[in-house]
Design a protein around this motif. Structure first.
Motif, PDB file in Angstrom:
ATOM      1  N   TYR A 122       6.134  20.582   4.778  1.00 34.20           N
ATOM      2  CA  TYR A 122       5.767  21.241   6.224  1.00 34.20           C
ATOM      3  C   TYR A 122       6.657  20.472   7.607  1.00 34.20           C
ATOM      4  O   TYR A 122       6.819  21.472   8.478  1.00 34.20           O
ATOM      5  CB  TYR A 122       4.588  20.896   6.347  1.00 34.20           C
ATOM      6  CG  TYR A 122       3.569  20.456   5.305  1.00 34.20           C
ATOM      7  CD1 TYR A 122       3.100  21.188   4.762  1.00 34.20           C
ATOM      8  CD2 TYR A 122       3.258  19.701   4.894  1.00 34.20           C
ATOM      9  CE1 TYR A 122       2.048  21.536   4.340  1.00 34.20           C
ATOM     10  CE2 TYR A 122       2.527  19.958   3.518  1.00 34.20           C
ATOM     11  CZ  TYR A 122       2.143  20.507   3.005  1.00 34.20           C
ATOM     12  OH  TYR A 122       0.643  20.532   2.505  1.00 34.20           O
ATOM     13  N   ASP A 123       7.290  19.225   7.202  1.00 33.24           N
ATOM     14  CA  ASP A 123       7.682  19.417   8.903  1.00 33.24           C
ATOM     15  C   ASP A 123       8.902  19.740   8.849  1.00 33.24           C
ATOM     16  O   ASP A 123       9.698  20.567  10.392  1.00 33.24           O
ATOM     17  CB  ASP A 123       8.102  18.033   8.941  1.00 33.24           C
ATOM     18  CG  ASP A 123       6.966  16.668   9.034  1.00 33.24           C
ATOM     19  OD1 ASP A 123       5.351  18.148   9.006  1.00 33.24           O
ATOM     20  OD2 ASP A 123       7.179  16.071   9.173  1.00 33.24           O
ATOM     21  N   ILE A 124      10.283  19.798   7.994  1.00 31.09           N
ATOM     22  CA  ILE A 124      11.330  20.765   8.354  1.00 31.09           C
ATOM     23  C   ILE A 124      11.635  21.624   8.264  1.00 31.09           C
ATOM     24  O   ILE A 124      12.843  22.934   8.998  1.00 31.09           O
ATOM     25  CB  ILE A 124      11.880  20.702   7.056  1.00 31.09           C
ATOM     26  CG1 ILE A 124      12.421  18.792   6.791  1.00 31.09           C
ATOM     27  CG2 ILE A 124      13.515  20.877   7.243  1.00 31.09           C
ATOM     28  CD1 ILE A 124      13.243  18.518   5.530  1.00 31.09           C
ATOM     29  N   PRO A 125      10.320  22.762   7.349  1.00 30.85           N
ATOM     30  CA  PRO A 125      10.300  24.358   8.186  1.00 30.85           C
ATOM     31  C   PRO A 125      10.303  24.610   9.101  1.00 30.85           C
ATOM     32  O   PRO A 125      10.374  25.778  10.146  1.00 30.85           O
ATOM     33  CB  PRO A 125       9.308  24.761   6.885  1.00 30.85           C
ATOM     34  CG  PRO A 125       9.074  23.602   6.044  1.00 30.85           C
ATOM     35  CD  PRO A 125       9.367  22.290   6.294  1.00 30.85           C
ATOM     36  N   LEU A 126       8.819  23.893   9.616  1.00 31.05           N
ATOM     37  CA  LEU A 126       8.587  23.367  11.131  1.00 31.05           C
ATOM     38  C   LEU A 126       9.550  23.303  12.097  1.00 31.05           C
ATOM     39  O   LEU A 126       9.776  24.352  12.602  1.00 31.05           O
ATOM     40  CB  LEU A 126       7.490  22.799  11.711  1.00 31.05           C
ATOM     41  CG  LEU A 126       6.855  22.774  12.636  1.00 31.05           C
ATOM     42  CD1 LEU A 126       6.604  24.661  12.647  1.00 31.05           C
ATOM     43  CD2 LEU A 126       6.219  22.300  13.557  1.00 31.05           C
ATOM     44  N   LEU A 127      10.615  22.667  11.895  1.00 30.38           N
ATOM     45  CA  LEU A 127      11.367  22.302  12.610  1.00 30.38           C
ATOM     46  C   LEU A 127      12.394  23.146  12.558  1.00 30.38           C
ATOM     47  O   LEU A 127      13.403  23.884  13.572  1.00 30.38           O
ATOM     48  CB  LEU A 127      12.734  20.934  12.113  1.00 30.38           C
ATOM     49  CG  LEU A 127      11.798  20.018  12.676  1.00 30.38           C
ATOM     50  CD1 LEU A 127      12.710  18.756  12.242  1.00 30.38           C
ATOM     51  CD2 LEU A 127      11.379  20.055  14.346  1.00 30.38           C
ATOM     52  N   ARG A 128      12.465  23.995  11.659  1.00 33.27           N
ATOM     53  CA  ARG A 128      13.458  25.584  11.173  1.00 33.27           C
ATOM     54  C   ARG A 128      13.175  26.335  12.428  1.00 33.27           C
ATOM     55  O   ARG A 128      14.238  27.086  12.785  1.00 33.27           O
ATOM     56  CB  ARG A 128      13.834  25.470   9.788  1.00 33.27           C
ATOM     57  CG  ARG A 128      14.257  24.926   8.922  1.00 33.27           C
ATOM     58  CD  ARG A 128      14.623  24.885   7.340  1.00 33.27           C
ATOM     59  NE  ARG A 128      15.202  24.181   7.032  1.00 33.27           N
ATOM     60  CZ  ARG A 128      15.775  24.258   5.349  1.00 33.27           C
ATOM     61  NH1 ARG A 128      15.145  25.209   4.835  1.00 33.27           N
ATOM     62  NH2 ARG A 128      16.510  23.024   5.354  1.00 33.27           N
ATOM     63  N   LYS A 129      11.777  26.967  11.982  1.00 33.64           N
ATOM     64  CA  LYS A 129      11.532  28.084  13.291  1.00 33.64           C
ATOM     65  C   LYS A 129      11.332  27.499  14.141  1.00 33.64           C
ATOM     66  O   LYS A 129      11.823  28.594  15.220  1.00 33.64           O
ATOM     67  CB  LYS A 129      10.227  27.783  12.705  1.00 33.64           C
ATOM     68  CG  LYS A 129       9.534  28.119  10.851  1.00 33.64           C
ATOM     69  CD  LYS A 129       8.383  29.058  10.823  1.00 33.64           C
ATOM     70  CE  LYS A 129       7.663  28.988   9.828  1.00 33.64           C
ATOM     71  NZ  LYS A 129       6.102  29.446   9.095  1.00 33.64           N
ATOM     72  N   GLN A 130      11.443  26.141  14.630  1.00 29.36           N
ATOM     73  CA  GLN A 130      12.037  26.418  16.506  1.00 29.36           C
ATOM     74  C   GLN A 130      12.776  26.135  16.743  1.00 29.36           C
ATOM     75  O   GLN A 130      13.730  26.935  18.088  1.00 29.36           O
ATOM     76  CB  GLN A 130      10.941  25.205  16.270  1.00 29.36           C
ATOM     77  CG  GLN A 130       9.574  24.638  15.887  1.00 29.36           C
ATOM     78  CD  GLN A 130       9.479  23.193  16.786  1.00 29.36           C
ATOM     79  OE1 GLN A 130      10.022  22.218  17.196  1.00 29.36           O
ATOM     80  NE2 GLN A 130       7.527  22.752  16.785  1.00 29.36           N
ATOM     81  N   ILE A 131      14.064  25.721  16.192  1.00 28.20           N
ATOM     82  CA  ILE A 131      15.360  25.682  15.799  1.00 28.20           C
ATOM     83  C   ILE A 131      15.907  27.619  16.043  1.00 28.20           C
ATOM     84  O   ILE A 131      16.529  27.841  16.893  1.00 28.20           O
ATOM     85  CB  ILE A 131      16.263  25.225  14.848  1.00 28.20           C
ATOM     86  CG1 ILE A 131      15.988  23.747  15.133  1.00 28.20           C
ATOM     87  CG2 ILE A 131      17.598  25.711  15.206  1.00 28.20           C
ATOM     88  CD1 ILE A 131      16.883  22.814  14.088  1.00 28.20           C
ATOM     89  N   ALA A 132      15.378  28.269  15.197  1.00 26.72           N
ATOM     90  CA  ALA A 132      15.353  29.456  15.031  1.00 26.72           C
ATOM     91  C   ALA A 132      15.032  30.923  16.490  1.00 26.72           C
ATOM     92  O   ALA A 132      15.909  30.813  17.373  1.00 26.72           O
ATOM     93  CB  ALA A 132      15.190  30.364  14.094  1.00 26.72           C
ATOM     94  N   ARG A 133      13.604  29.994  16.914  1.00 26.40           N
ATOM     95  CA  ARG A 133      13.278  30.368  17.641  1.00 26.40           C
ATOM     96  C   ARG A 133      13.877  29.767  19.361  1.00 26.40           C
ATOM     97  O   ARG A 133      14.216  30.474  20.008  1.00 26.40           O
ATOM     98  CB  ARG A 133      11.628  29.758  18.097  1.00 26.40           C
ATOM     99  CG  ARG A 133      10.694  30.619  18.984  1.00 26.40           C
ATOM    100  CD  ARG A 133       9.583  30.057  19.611  1.00 26.40           C
ATOM    101  NE  ARG A 133       8.775  30.703  18.400  1.00 26.40           N
ATOM    102  CZ  ARG A 133       7.888  29.157  16.955  1.00 26.40           C
ATOM    103  NH1 ARG A 133       8.677  28.592  17.570  1.00 26.40           N
ATOM    104  NH2 ARG A 133       7.880  29.499  15.873  1.00 26.40           N
TER     105      ARG A 133
END
Length: 394
Positions: A122-133
């Motif tokens: 959960y946390d790492i995929p969410l952080l990746r999406k936030q980084i991409a955004r």
């Protein structure tokens, strides 16, 4: 091999907790036995006596963080112990209890595995999406910044051009525009002095329009012609027009003289003398009674008229007890309607100035279209003139 326990084992991250339970490394009911541990973790989130250490105590609280906090509390004055080895400070004792609960039946391994699985799923995929955004927003912001920088230079150039057209520096716009107002009378005088140079152009336009419409009395650009002829006069003078001479007045108006004392009799009645030479007396005479018996042609209007004693004119008497009316220091200035506008010149008044500007644009449009026509058909006109000259020589 003596060091078999050092050989790494490949375990899928989401299967780590399941692997620990299957190998009986942790208790299957470890999550149900952590009720006391969760309550203590909630209690120690706040109330740390050391301000620097309180910044580290943030969720999620895990085993490694608990050991680090307990070690720093041991090094502080809050880490003192009694004779039986228990901590005297309640906050330090709670952290010691938390560490013991994590170490009981290796609960810390299950809790660490839970945190790893949560981070991976959960946390790492969410952080990746936030980084991409955030990266996309950054790139878009850089593009917008570049466009804004281009527009800044573009609009700065336009601003300088408009300021130069208006004759101001652009540093203090309000004061500079107010100073321009003082130059308006001089500018209007220059314009009114330069307008007579358009006389030939206006005559050409007028003759062209009269010929085209076949109307010899057509008048174009009347405001321009008026300013060229009479100058920048006031609006009142333009509206009133030229003054009439005394010779233009009608001399056939009969002047009625007032009735003098010689035209009345002793009773104050008006005496009317009949002019027999100017009256047609043909026909039967009609007797006229004027109210007198002495033979004189007198109209008796009566000497006394009774208007009555009770005529109400609607006027009531008002009793001012104060004696005098105090109006205060009130200054009343009476300005006739249109007096201020009448004092303005034709170029100062908005309506007349707009009419003059419109007529100038009309003249410019005519000259532009006429120039285009001559440029387009000029060569054919020149060739026709040359052919006419040759035919004339022959």
């Amino acid at each position: 091999m003596a060091n078999e326990h050092l050989i790494p084992i490949d375990i899928k991250d989401v299967k780590l907790l399941e692997w620990l339970v299957d190998r009986n490394i942790v208790n299957r009911l470890w999550n149900e036995q952590c009720g006391e541990l969760r309550d203590l973790l909630k209690e120690v989130e706040n109330g740390c006596p050391i301000s620097e250490l309180s910044q580290k105590i943030k969720p999620p609280l895990h085993y490694n963080l608990a050991k680090e906090v307990l070690h720093e509390l041991d090094q502080s004055p809050y880490g003192s112990k009694n004779l039986i080895g228990s901590y005297t400070h309640d906050y330090t004792a709670k952290w010691a209890r938390i560490v013991k609960l994590f170490e009981r039946e290796q609960t810390f391994l299950a809790d660490s595995a839970r945190i790893i699985i949560q981070n991976v799923k959960y946390d790492i995929p969410l952080l990746r999406k936030q980084i991409a955004r955030a990266t996309q927003i950054k790139q878009d912001s850089i593009k917008k910044q570049t466009e804004c920088n281009k527009n800044i230079s573009k609009y700065q150039l336009k601003y300088k051009e408009r300021c130069s057209e208006m004759g101001i520096g652009g540093h203090h716009i309000r004061s500079e525009l107010e100073n321009l107002v003082q130059d308006l009378p001089i500018l209007m005088i220059k314009i009114s002095n330069q307008l007579p140079t358009l006389t030939d152009t206006l005559n050409y336009y007028q003759e062209f329009a009269r010929f085209l419409i076949d109307n010899p009395e057509l008048e174009v650009c009347p405001m321009l012609l008026y300013v060229i002829k009479f100058g920048n006069v006031s609006v009142k003078q333009w509206q009133s027009g030229p003054l009439q001479n005394e010779s233009d007045t009608d001399s056939s108006v009969e002047v009625i003289e007032p009735i003098g004392a010689a035209d009345t009799d002793s009773n104050g009645c008006v005496v009317i003398e009949t002019l027999k030479s100017d009256v047609d007396c043909s026909g039967d005479p009609v007797p006229c009674e004027y109210g007198a018996d002495d033979g004189t042609d007198v109209i008796d209007f009566g000497t006394h008229i009774d208007f009555g004693d009770d005529i109400d004119f609607g006027i009531e008497a008002v009793d001012y007890e104060g004696g005098e009316i105090d109006f205060g220091d009130v200054e009343i200035s009476v300005v006739e309607d249109g007096e201020e506008k009448g004092k303005e010149s034709l170029l100062e008044n908005t309506n007349t100035r707009n009419k003059i500007v419109d007529e100038l644009y009309e003249l410019l449009a005519f000259l532009t279209s006429r120039r285009d026509e001559l440029l387009k058909h000029g060569q054919s006109i020149i060739s026709e003139i040359a052919n006419c000259k040759k035919m004339g020589h022959q």
